[in-house]
Design an enzyme around this catalytic site. Structure first.
Site, PDB file in Angstrom:
ATOM      1  N   LYS A  22       0.838  -1.209   0.000  1.00 19.06           N
ATOM      2  CA  LYS A  22       0.000   0.000   0.000  1.00 19.06           C
ATOM      3  C   LYS A  22       0.869   1.255   0.000  1.00 19.06           C
ATOM      4  O   LYS A  22       0.654   2.190  -0.769  1.00 19.06           O
ATOM      5  CB  LYS A  22      -0.918   0.028   1.222  1.00 19.06           C
ATOM      6  CG  LYS A  22      -1.574   1.385   1.461  1.00 19.06           C
ATOM      7  CD  LYS A  22      -2.353   1.438   2.737  1.00 19.06           C
ATOM      8  CE  LYS A  22      -1.580   1.574   3.984  1.00 19.06           C
ATOM      9  NZ  LYS A  22      -1.210   2.952   4.371  1.00 19.06           N
ATOM     10  N   ASN A  23       1.908   1.279   0.837  1.00 19.19           N
ATOM     11  CA  ASN A  23       2.705   2.494   0.999  1.00 19.19           C
ATOM     12  C   ASN A  23       3.687   2.742  -0.140  1.00 19.19           C
ATOM     13  O   ASN A  23       4.346   3.776  -0.177  1.00 19.19           O
ATOM     14  CB  ASN A  23       3.413   2.482   2.355  1.00 19.19           C
ATOM     15  CG  ASN A  23       2.401   2.657   3.474  1.00 19.19           C
ATOM     16  OD1 ASN A  23       1.242   2.993   3.226  1.00 19.19           O
ATOM     17  ND2 ASN A  23       2.829   2.411   4.691  1.00 19.19           N
ATOM     18  N   CYS A 116      -4.662  12.379  13.007  1.00 17.84           N
ATOM     19  CA  CYS A 116      -5.325  11.065  12.957  1.00 17.84           C
ATOM     20  C   CYS A 116      -5.075  10.355  14.263  1.00 17.84           C
ATOM     21  O   CYS A 116      -4.370  10.875  15.137  1.00 17.84           O
ATOM     22  CB  CYS A 116      -4.855  10.268  11.748  1.00 17.84           C
ATOM     23  SG  CYS A 116      -3.353   9.346  12.021  1.00 17.84           S
ATOM     24  N   ARG A 121       0.435  14.649  13.091  1.00 16.48           N
ATOM     25  CA  ARG A 121       0.949  14.428  11.720  1.00 16.48           C
ATOM     26  C   ARG A 121       0.920  15.693  10.865  1.00 16.48           C
ATOM     27  O   ARG A 121       0.252  15.737   9.813  1.00 16.48           O
ATOM     28  CB  ARG A 121       0.206  13.278  11.057  1.00 16.48           C
ATOM     29  CG  ARG A 121       0.293  11.991  11.877  1.00 16.48           C
ATOM     30  CD  ARG A 121      -0.342  10.813  11.202  1.00 16.48           C
ATOM     31  NE  ARG A 121       0.443  10.331  10.076  1.00 16.48           N
ATOM     32  CZ  ARG A 121       0.091   9.273   9.329  1.00 16.48           C
ATOM     33  NH1 ARG A 121      -1.042   8.637   9.602  1.00 16.48           N
ATOM     34  NH2 ARG A 121       0.827   8.863   8.339  1.00 16.48           N
ATOM     35  N   ASP A 307       5.277   0.811  11.890  1.00 12.43           N
ATOM     36  CA  ASP A 307       4.075   0.118  11.405  1.00 12.43           C
ATOM     37  C   ASP A 307       4.025  -1.340  11.836  1.00 12.43           C
ATOM     38  O   ASP A 307       3.046  -2.032  11.547  1.00 12.43           O
ATOM     39  CB  ASP A 307       3.996   0.217   9.874  1.00 12.43           C
ATOM     40  CG  ASP A 307       3.790   1.650   9.395  1.00 12.43           C
ATOM     41  OD1 ASP A 307       3.930   1.890   8.188  1.00 12.43           O
ATOM     42  OD2 ASP A 307       3.512   2.520  10.248  1.00 12.43           O
ATOM     43  N   ARG A 400      -8.450  -0.790   4.938  1.00 16.30           N
ATOM     44  CA  ARG A 400      -7.686   0.271   4.278  1.00 16.30           C
ATOM     45  C   ARG A 400      -6.349  -0.225   3.758  1.00 16.30           C
ATOM     46  O   ARG A 400      -5.817   0.310   2.796  1.00 16.30           O
ATOM     47  CB  ARG A 400      -7.438   1.420   5.253  1.00 16.30           C
ATOM     48  CG  ARG A 400      -8.716   2.126   5.688  1.00 16.30           C
ATOM     49  CD  ARG A 400      -8.395   3.374   6.452  1.00 16.30           C
ATOM     50  NE  ARG A 400      -7.504   4.229   5.652  1.00 16.30           N
ATOM     51  CZ  ARG A 400      -7.132   5.432   6.071  1.00 16.30           C
ATOM     52  NH1 ARG A 400      -7.554   5.868   7.241  1.00 16.30           N
ATOM     53  NH2 ARG A 400      -6.341   6.177   5.330  1.00 16.30           N
TER      54      ARG A 400
HETATM   55  C1  EPZ Z   1       4.329   7.108   6.148  1.00 12.68           C
HETATM   56  O1  EPZ Z   1       3.531   8.132   6.734  1.00 12.68           O
HETATM   57  C2  EPZ Z   1       3.443   5.855   6.117  1.00 12.68           C
HETATM   58  N1  EPZ Z   1       2.253   6.126   5.332  1.00 12.68           N
HETATM   59  C3  EPZ Z   1       3.038   5.474   7.538  1.00 12.68           C
HETATM   60  O2  EPZ Z   1       2.320   4.242   7.476  1.00 12.68           O
HETATM   61  C4  EPZ Z   1       4.281   5.241   8.357  1.00 12.68           C
HETATM   62  O3  EPZ Z   1       3.916   5.008   9.693  1.00 12.68           O
HETATM   63  C5  EPZ Z   1       5.200   6.483   8.302  1.00 12.68           C
HETATM   64  O4  EPZ Z   1       5.497   6.829   6.935  1.00 12.68           O
HETATM   65  C6  EPZ Z   1       6.525   6.254   9.004  1.00 12.68           C
HETATM   66  O5  EPZ Z   1       7.180   5.151   8.487  1.00 12.68           O
HETATM   67  C7  EPZ Z   1       2.343   6.031   3.970  1.00 12.68           C
HETATM   68  O6  EPZ Z   1       3.374   5.754   3.389  1.00 12.68           O
HETATM   69  C8  EPZ Z   1       1.097   6.307   3.202  1.00 12.68           C
HETATM   70  P1  EPZ Z   1       6.350  10.644   7.992  1.00 12.68           P
HETATM   71  P2  EPZ Z   1       3.998   9.670   6.674  1.00 12.68           P
HETATM   72  O7  EPZ Z   1       6.139  11.893   7.212  1.00 12.68           O
HETATM   73  O8  EPZ Z   1       4.640   9.939   5.364  1.00 12.68           O
HETATM   74  C9  EPZ Z   1       6.485  13.977  11.434  1.00 12.68           C
HETATM   75  C10 EPZ Z   1       0.523   2.747   7.822  1.00 12.68           C
HETATM   76  O9  EPZ Z   1       0.233   2.167   8.867  1.00 12.68           O
HETATM   77  N2  EPZ Z   1       6.308  14.955  10.352  1.00 12.68           N
HETATM   78  O10 EPZ Z   1       7.571   9.872   7.738  1.00 12.68           O
HETATM   79  O11 EPZ Z   1       2.843  10.495   7.070  1.00 12.68           O
HETATM   80  C11 EPZ Z   1       5.250  13.080  11.631  1.00 12.68           C
HETATM   81  O12 EPZ Z   1       4.281  13.693  12.414  1.00 12.68           O
HETATM   82  C12 EPZ Z   1       0.925   4.240   7.854  1.00 12.68           C
HETATM   83  O13 EPZ Z   1       0.546   2.207   6.701  1.00 12.68           O
HETATM   84  C13 EPZ Z   1       6.371  16.295  10.645  1.00 12.68           C
HETATM   85  O14 EPZ Z   1       6.563  16.690  11.795  1.00 12.68           O
HETATM   86  O15 EPZ Z   1       5.082   9.681   7.850  1.00 12.68           O
HETATM   87  C14 EPZ Z   1       5.852  11.858  12.276  1.00 12.68           C
HETATM   88  O16 EPZ Z   1       5.997  12.066  13.638  1.00 12.68           O
HETATM   89  C15 EPZ Z   1       0.647   4.882   9.179  1.00 12.68           C
HETATM   90  N3  EPZ Z   1       6.192  17.192   9.629  1.00 12.68           N
HETATM   91  C16 EPZ Z   1       7.224  11.759  11.601  1.00 12.68           C
HETATM   92  O17 EPZ Z   1       7.524  13.054  11.074  1.00 12.68           O
HETATM   93  C17 EPZ Z   1       5.980  16.785   8.324  1.00 12.68           C
HETATM   94  O18 EPZ Z   1       5.817  17.634   7.427  1.00 12.68           O
HETATM   95  C18 EPZ Z   1       7.302  10.760  10.462  1.00 12.68           C
HETATM   96  O19 EPZ Z   1       6.249  11.014   9.561  1.00 12.68           O
HETATM   97  C19 EPZ Z   1       5.945  15.417   8.049  1.00 12.68           C
HETATM   98  C20 EPZ Z   1       6.112  14.501   9.072  1.00 12.68           C
END
Ligand code: EPZ
Length: 421
Positions: A22-23, A116, A121, A307, A400
């Site tokens: 999915k990701n 969420c 996020r 995850d 999902r």
């Molecule tokens: C991706 O989410 C995945 N989703 C998530 O999987 C996964 O948990 C996550 O990466 C971490 O591996 C998809 O790929 C669709 P991040 P993403 O930006 O891109 C902070 C699942 O279960 N952050 O790497 O949203 C954020 O809040 C899902 O399949 C900021 O502060 O994750 C978090 O604490 C859940 N500012 C950390 O960075 C930003 O602009 C990592 O988030 C962006 C992120």
């Protein structure tokens, strides 16, 4: 609404085929906005989130057709550049259209994703990167309004923090920008590697794939000529089934999987006293005499994936001893704890530290509530070994990101059924 009924302690064993990731699929569907040709994408997981993403692009004017796990898509006729609240509220990954739409059309509006279950996020790092490339960005009436009529300019982008989505949006924006971009402290997940490789195969000049430093020579708004491709296997789905085999003390073989994408997960299972054999595209986990506790700190790839934290927590409830988990990526990713405790688990939370006092064979069946995708899969794992009938409510969370979960579990011998509330 539907719920899943699982009768625990059934013997499971056999083979399970892992679906596409999915990701990896979501950013790759967004990347088709950068294409001038029709693309055939294979191994596309048939899950709610990928289908929502195709709906989002079709709303913008693309055409796409799914036949089982193959989708043919053409985005040439996209005219609309607004990703509306009604779709974004159901799937925050919709934010991934921001970079490609802005790069191609010079303007777009994307509903600002809210928080969420697992955390606030924010998307500030996405916006900061696009501003560094010359975009002007405003938040108005709950929408991100991004403009760059003259076209994005290549830039040096240093991420304050590793972000998967931020890296993906920036790669897609840099692809159609004018000149060279350097992305430093980029995320290195296998899903990002595939995004880079598909863009490279489409003619984009990109270096440093798989490293934390990417260099991209943009095409200055010239659309790319994509080759057809297959989505990589889902390492998180694979990790979930490995945990199913582990918690049920079963011999399970996973096919259509890339073992090297799971190094941290496999190492942790071996630390918990499981034997695992690897082949080119398959993995087999074997029953163990007893489960050892293990400490986990979640981190970016290639570290232990957040995850997989919930699924390993379910497994740690069956270990002989105490495991300590430290969730470092999301500030609220322990929603499954109270539900596991309802099943008789002994877990104590102190901020982002969870202490799981394992007691093999003591989980009891009851009604539990799914709260997010991975938390719900942990409840499924716990239900497989709990004594009696567990009902897992709000399973739309599962749909999902897990393709045909109950069909695959049934093939392994589990007693799983879906019912209306
Ligand atoms: C991706 O989410 C995945 N989703 C998530 O999987 C996964 O948990 C996550 O990466 C971490 O591996 C998809 O790929 C669709 P991040 P993403 O930006 O891109 C902070 C699942 O279960 N952050 O790497 O949203 C954020 O809040 C899902 O399949 C900021 O502060 O994750 C978090 O604490 C859940 N500012 C950390 O960075 C930003 O602009 C990592 O988030 C962006 C992120």
């Amino acid at each position: 609404m539907k719920y899943l009924k699982i009768i625990g302690q059934e013997k499971i064993s056999g083979e399970v085929k892992i679906s596409g990731a999915k990701n990896a699929a979501l950013p790759l569907i967004a990347a088709t906005i950068l294409a001038k040709n029709t693309i055939k994408i294979g191994n596309m997981p048939d899950v709610v989130d990928t289908n929502t993403f195709f709906k989002l692009l079709n709303n913008l004017g693309s055409t796409s057709k799914r036949e089982k796990n193959t989708v043919t898509i053409n985005t040439f006729d996209i005219k609309e550049t607004k990703a509306t609240y009604d779709i974004v509220k159901t799937m925050r990954a919709s934010i991934l259209v921001l970079g490609p739409l802005l790069a191609r059309f010079g303007h777009c509006e994307v509903s600002l994703p809210g928080g969420c279950a697992i955390g606030q996020r924010p998307v500030d790092l996405h916006l900061k990167a696009l501003e560094a490339m010359g975009a002007s960005i405003e938040i108005k009436n709950g929408y991100i309004e991004a403009k760059c009529e003259k076209g994005l300019q290549g830039a040096n982008i240093v991420f304050d923090k590793v972000t998967v989505g931020g890296t993906e949006n920036t790669i897609m924006a840099a692809a159609l920008a004018k000149g060279k971009s350097k992305i430093i402290n980029a995320a290195k997940e296998p899903e990002i590697v595939q995004l880079c490789e598909v863009l490279k195969d489409a003619g984009l000049e990109i270096k440093g794939i798989g490293s934390s430093e990417l260099t991209i020579i943009g095409t200055n708004k010239e659309l790319l000529n994509f080759k057809d491709f297959d989505i990589i296997p889902d390492r998180i789905e694979a990790g979930t089934y490995l945990c199913a085999g582990a918690i049920a003390n079963a011999k399970l073989t996973l096919t259509n999987v890339i073992p090297k994408h799971l190094s941290a997960v496999l190492a942790k299972l071996e630390e918990m006293n499981f034997k695992i054999t690897k082949d080119k595209n398959s993995l087999t986990i074997y029953p163990t005499s007893f489960i050892k506790p293990a400490n986990i700190i979640t981190s970016e790839y290639p570290g232990f994936p957040t995850d997989m934290q919930a699924q390993f927590m379910a497994l740690a409830t069956q270990a002989q001893g105490t495991s300590v988990f430290d969730e470092r990526l999301f500030e609220n990713r322990y929603m499954h704890v109270s539900e596991l405790v309802r099943m008789g688990a002994d877990i104590h939370l102190n901020g982002n530290i969870a202490s799981i006092h394992g007691k093999p064979g003591t989980l009891s069946a009851t009604d539990v509530m799914a709260t997010d995708l991975r938390a719900s899969s942990a409840l499924v794992l716990a239900a497989l070994v709990a004594k009696g009938e567990t009902n897992i409510h709000r399973i739309y969370h599962l749909d999902r990101g897990y393709e045909d979960l109950e069909g695959k579990l049934k093939l392994l011998g589990a007693n799983v059924s879906r019912h209306n509330e």
